[in-house]
Scaffold this motif. Structure first.
Motif, mmCIF file in Angstrom:
data_model
loop_
_atom_site.group_PDB
_atom_site.id
_atom_site.type_symbol
_atom_site.label_atom_id
_atom_site.label_comp_id
_atom_site.label_asym_id
_atom_site.label_seq_id
_atom_site.Cartn_x
_atom_site.Cartn_y
_atom_site.Cartn_z
ATOM 1 N N SER A 141 82.178 54.441 63.172
ATOM 2 C CA SER A 141 82.863 53.224 62.719
ATOM 3 C C SER A 141 82.566 52.024 63.604
ATOM 4 N N GLU A 142 82.323 52.227 64.892
ATOM 5 C CA GLU A 142 82.043 51.085 65.775
ATOM 6 C C GLU A 142 80.694 50.425 65.481
ATOM 7 N N HIS A 143 79.870 51.072 64.659
ATOM 8 C CA HIS A 143 78.577 50.500 64.288
ATOM 9 C C HIS A 143 78.581 49.925 62.873
ATOM 10 N N LYS A 188 89.047 53.451 62.709
ATOM 11 C CA LYS A 188 88.186 54.174 63.643
ATOM 12 C C LYS A 188 87.953 55.587 63.148
#
Length: 159
Positions: A84-86, A69
């Motif tokens: 990072s979540e994408h 993350k």
């Protein structure tokens, strides 16, 4: 005479670049440096990709398989570009994201390989990042931001 005219016309048509292909990528970026300053600050690989619009070898970046993350920043000027979540594994060998942080990535059209591609640059310093394609995850944006890992600096999230 007629053959000469036809040959001349043919050569003229295919040797001239249209104005759309000569789109000036020079914009007013808030971070500007001389080529000598960029060379002194960046590694040779970073300089090649970020300043000369090169491409790193596929599967060569450790960031390709980084799933921690955090936020991916521009390696040249530290502007946050991607979260990072994408990030997703596109299987292409380059870090891929389904979206950029809004306003931090600039786009231009690239004709270098004979057809139009959407090229991505850092909106702060103009550094070349990669390209965006319409073959990303359908369940999110449908976009694949295919980014050179050497153009990025990963900043881990604080725990």
């Amino acid at each position: 005479m007629r053959k000469t005219f036809i040959i001349f016309l043919f050569i003229s048509m295919y040797s001239c670049n249209g104005s759309a292909q000569k789109k000036d990528k020079k914009e007013n970026f808030s971070v500007t440096k001389t080529e000598a300053e960029w060379k002194a600050e960046l590694t040779p690989e970073q300089y090649y990709v970020l300043r000369k619009e090169g491409t790193e070898r596929a599967f060569s970046s450790p960031l390709n398989k980084n799933y921690k993350k955090g936020v991916y920043h521009c390696a040249a000027c530290n502007t946050p570009l991607f979260k990072s979540e994408h990030k997703f594994d596109s299987g292409t060998g380059w870090p891929s994201f389904d979206r950029a942080i809004e306003g931090n990535v600039a786009y231009a059209t690239d004709y270098k390989i004979g057809y139009a591609r959407s090229e991505e640059h850092c909106a702060t310093c103009g550094g070349h990042l990669g390209h965006v394609f319409n073959d990303g995850p359908k369940e999110t944006t449908g976009k694949r931001h295919c980014i050179n890992g050497v153009a990025l600096k990963f900043v881990p999230a604080k725990e």
